[in-house]
Design a protein around this motif. Structure first.
Motif, PDB file in Angstrom:
ATOM      1  N   TRP A  58       3.439   3.776  -7.156  1.00 32.40           N
ATOM      2  CA  TRP A  58       2.621   3.913  -5.944  1.00 32.40           C
ATOM      3  C   TRP A  58       3.542   4.155  -4.760  1.00 32.40           C
ATOM      4  CZ3 TRP A  58      -2.417   4.615  -5.192  1.00 32.40           C
ATOM      5  CH2 TRP A  58      -3.314   4.243  -6.197  1.00 32.40           C
ATOM      6  N   TYR A  59       3.160   5.160  -3.949  1.00 31.67           N
ATOM      7  CA  TYR A  59       3.902   5.494  -2.744  1.00 31.67           C
ATOM      8  C   TYR A  59       3.008   5.353  -1.527  1.00 31.67           C
ATOM      9  CZ  TYR A  59       7.719   7.618  -5.443  1.00 31.67           C
ATOM     10  OH  TYR A  59       8.778   7.841  -6.281  1.00 31.67           O
ATOM     11  N   LYS A  60       3.649   5.040  -0.405  1.00 29.99           N
ATOM     12  CA  LYS A  60       2.988   4.985   0.890  1.00 29.99           C
ATOM     13  C   LYS A  60       3.613   6.055   1.772  1.00 29.99           C
ATOM     14  CE  LYS A  60       2.648   1.858   4.920  1.00 29.99           C
ATOM     15  NZ  LYS A  60       3.101   0.540   5.457  1.00 29.99           N
ATOM     16  N   GLN A  61       2.774   6.878   2.401  1.00 30.67           N
ATOM     17  CA  GLN A  61       3.289   7.920   3.279  1.00 30.67           C
ATOM     18  C   GLN A  61       2.717   7.738   4.677  1.00 30.67           C
ATOM     19  OE1 GLN A  61       2.380  12.070   2.379  1.00 30.67           O
ATOM     20  NE2 GLN A  61       4.335  12.719   3.241  1.00 30.67           N
ATOM     21  N   GLU A  62       3.579   7.404   5.594  1.00 30.89           N
ATOM     22  CA  GLU A  62       3.178   7.280   6.999  1.00 30.89           C
ATOM     23  C   GLU A  62       3.366   8.623   7.702  1.00 30.89           C
ATOM     24  OE1 GLU A  62       4.170   2.922   8.448  1.00 30.89           O
ATOM     25  OE2 GLU A  62       5.854   3.739   7.317  1.00 30.89           O
TER      26      GLU A  62
ATOM     27  N   PRO B 265       7.143  10.085   1.341  1.00 33.56           N
ATOM     28  CA  PRO B 265       6.602   8.954   0.591  1.00 33.56           C
ATOM     29  C   PRO B 265       7.650   7.854   0.391  1.00 33.56           C
ATOM     30  CG  PRO B 265       6.060  11.034  -0.475  1.00 33.56           C
ATOM     31  CD  PRO B 265       7.063  11.347   0.587  1.00 33.56           C
TER      32      PRO B 265
ATOM     33  N   ILE C 253       6.372   1.748  -3.150  1.00 33.63           N
ATOM     34  CA  ILE C 253       5.727   0.450  -2.944  1.00 33.63           C
ATOM     35  C   ILE C 253       5.945  -0.436  -4.164  1.00 33.63           C
ATOM     36  CG2 ILE C 253       3.575  -0.782  -2.496  1.00 33.63           C
ATOM     37  CD1 ILE C 253       2.435   1.796  -1.380  1.00 33.63           C
TER      38      ILE C 253
ATOM     39  N   THR D 186      -4.754  -7.157   4.284  1.00 35.66           N
ATOM     40  CA  THR D 186      -4.332  -5.867   4.838  1.00 35.66           C
ATOM     41  C   THR D 186      -4.050  -5.971   6.335  1.00 35.66           C
ATOM     42  OG1 THR D 186      -5.821  -4.896   3.215  1.00 35.66           O
ATOM     43  CG2 THR D 186      -4.874  -3.425   4.833  1.00 35.66           C
TER      44      THR D 186
ATOM     45  N   ASP E 164      -0.328  -1.318   7.406  1.00 36.28           N
ATOM     46  CA  ASP E 164      -0.604  -0.753   6.081  1.00 36.28           C
ATOM     47  C   ASP E 164      -1.329   0.583   6.186  1.00 36.28           C
ATOM     48  OD1 ASP E 164      -1.362  -4.078   4.857  1.00 36.28           O
ATOM     49  OD2 ASP E 164       0.530  -2.964   4.755  1.00 36.28           O
ATOM     50  N   SER E 165      -1.800   0.942   7.363  1.00 36.66           N
ATOM     51  CA  SER E 165      -2.494   2.217   7.541  1.00 36.66           C
ATOM     52  C   SER E 165      -1.553   3.364   7.199  1.00 36.66           C
ATOM     53  CB  SER E 165      -2.991   2.362   8.984  1.00 36.66           C
ATOM     54  OG  SER E 165      -3.999   1.419   9.281  1.00 36.66           O
ATOM     55  N   ALA E 166      -1.957   4.186   6.255  1.00 33.14           N
ATOM     56  CA  ALA E 166      -1.102   5.278   5.768  1.00 33.14           C
ATOM     57  C   ALA E 166      -1.891   6.033   4.708  1.00 33.14           C
ATOM     58  CB  ALA E 166       0.193   4.727   5.169  1.00 33.14           C
TER      59      ALA E 166
ATOM     60  N   TYR F  57      -1.826   6.792   0.692  1.00 38.22           N
ATOM     61  CA  TYR F  57      -1.275   6.196  -0.521  1.00 38.22           C
ATOM     62  C   TYR F  57      -1.442   7.160  -1.697  1.00 38.22           C
ATOM     63  CZ  TYR F  57      -0.763   1.855   2.003  1.00 38.22           C
ATOM     64  OH  TYR F  57      -0.372   0.900   2.918  1.00 38.22           O
TER      65      TYR F  57
END
Lengths: 119, 112
Positions: free
Chosen positions: B35-39, B44, B47, B80, B84-86, B88
């Motif tokens: 799992w990746y998070k991209q802001e 990415p 996570i 949350t 955490d807003s991004a 995924y």
């Protein structure tokens, strides 16, 4: 994990021209990857670039349009040739490198990307 | 603003609630998932990951669940926070070709 520097971070280009994107890594890595992220989309792999060999392109991507260089273990370039507005995307470099977190000894680190707009 | 995420599904949650983001993968032979998070304006970021011989793995405030029977992954984020807003993404590793294949992505918006 590796630290990746991508240049330029963004550019606006005229159609018909070419842009070369650079990816510099702070450590030697065997495998480097180039991705495209079109507006509102996920990441799509363009090609895998290993030092000392020709890049391996994914279906739908060709060397004439996206030539790649990999002159050493810390650097690669991706050129977007003869650009059209459809090439407007974010282009990302990624490397496979050792990781301490995670359940696998190797992970994938990404650069911040190059946001390309073709007008 | 960022055009990434324009066509992606959106999950809106209240700050402090738990979030569940789902992902379907395509290749039953994939044996490693991330799992990746991209802001906005970034690439990415890792996570959490899971290997196919596991069905659950926990990190700090995050849990990944893997259901190989239906080829489904989920990411659970506890309590949350606005940070955490991004967007995924899940990604599956395909040993043939030694490459990651990314899923569609989900926008997470956290309301304060």
């Amino acid at each position: 994990s590796a630290v990746i520097s991508q240049k330029p971070s963004r550019d606006i280009c005229q159609r018909g021209t070419s842009l070369t994107i650079q990816c510099q890594v702070d450590s030697q890595v065997t495998m480097m990857f180039w991705y495209r992220q079109q507006p509102g989309q996920s990441l799509t792999l363009i090609a895998t670039a290993n030092q000392g060999s020709e890049a391996t392109y994914e279906s739908g991507f060709v060397i004439d349009k996206f030539p790649i260089s990999r002159p050493n273990l810390t650097f690669s370039t991706l050129t977007v040739s003869n650009m059209s507005p459809e090439d407007s995307s974010i282009y990302l470099c990624s490397v496979e490198d050792p990781q301490e977190q995670g359940s696998s000894p190797y992970g994938y680190t990404f650069g911040s990307g190059t946001r390309l707009t073709v007008v | 603003g960022e055009s990434v995420g324009l066509h992606l599904p959106t999950l809106s949650v209240q700050e402090g609630d738990n979030s569940i983001i789902n992902c379907a993968y395509s290749n039953s032979a994939s044996d490693y998932f991330i799992w990746y998070k991209q802001e906005s304006g970034k690439g990415p970021q890792f996570i959490i990951d899971i290997r196919s011989n596991m069905d659950k793995r926990q990190g700090q405030r995050v849990t990944v669940l893997l259901n190989k029977t239906v080829k489904h992954l989920s990411l659970q984020i506890a309590a949350t926070q606005p940070g955490d807003s991004a967007v995924y993404f899940c990604a599956e590793f395909r040993e043939y070709g030694n490459k990651l294949v990314f899923g569609a992505g989900t926008i997470l918006r956290v309301k304060s």
